[in-house]
Enzyme design. Sequence first.
Site: not given
Length: 402
Positions: A95, A137, A208-209, A277-278, A396
């Site tokens: 930061y 975080e 990635y899901s 759709l994942t 996405f």
Amino acid sequence: MLSPEVRALVKATAPVLKEHGEALTRHFYTRMLGGNPELRQLFNQGHQQSGQQQQALAAAVAAYAEHIDDPSVLLPVVERIAHKHVSLGVRAEHYAIVGKHLLASIREVLGEAATDELIDAWAAAYGQLADLLIGRERALYAAAASRDGGWTGWRAFKVVRKTPESAEITSFYLAPADGGATPDYLPGQYVSVRVYVPELGLMQPRQYSLSEAPGMPGQLRISVKREAGSPAGMVSGTLHNRINEGDVLDVSPPQGDFTLDAEDGRPVVLLSGGVGLTPMVSMLNHLTARDDGRQIRFVHACREAGVHAMKEHINALAAKRPNVRKAVFYERVGADDRRGVDYDYEGRVDLHAIRDEVILPDADYYLCGPLPFMQAQRRALADLGVAEHRIHAEVFGTGGVA
């Protein structure tokens, strides 16, 4: 707490930032990455070259200035950013680097309009935002590390299985290379995967899901669409073309705030376009694995049969469970495609046409897909009387339905 004077100065820059924000953020990224080339490995170089990253940051900076009197309006955005930062391994020390180059860029781009007073005001405002993100975080890092099988940063995972799902989507089953456990996660969450891209000479991360329900012993599954173009498709192309069973990938702990509320018992409508759709399959599998009896609708859009992933799996669930119904739309129907088996409707998703199937009392609607798809479905749901707080969305990519 920012003083009224500081807030007024920052807010006064909002119109300028809306007009010139992209020039500012382009200058900022060039400056920061030129002075800190190691940070290029944190950033999606496809988004850098397309301008998407610059556009997103410009919009975020302008929104922060506009809402400086009540930044709580932006808390959902802050939450999403914090999850992604943890997935990428962003740390508190980053930061200071960002702040240094952002303030310098404001001065250099705005010129004489960037008075010392204005720069001081933006320094205070940035400090407030940085503290908020760092605190959130820190909590997410601690939660990731404390879970059974959890970790922070990058962990080596071996590809134990690689399975084509369609002409464009392939599933990768990943197991910890150290033989350890994998953590539980929430349906809808994602991991970052990092690979070396020779064409760029860089490690590159992508999100990635997780495409399977939580609880798969010792494994995680991602299902990756091969994206076209360079550098946008370099990571997915590397995974499809160069990564095989037995190879090792760097993987982050699961993160993400687009998650299924599995405990409330309300009906669930899952709306997806293409590889969107994942996370929906993860949600659907989680609900059916629990023998959840609530009404579930699975609405999916794809271009044609060849790119229709996980068709047999969804068909089997819908055939076996009376509370699960599907509605699959093909933009192009082939001569061999069977209505009711391969697809259910021709054309793009039309929620008005299937309103009796998908507009359920008090249902939650989960949306995932390309931005134009998401915008169209949000408008349709609003037209059909669905309350905004019942719509949960994950975007996405930026292209068309896959």
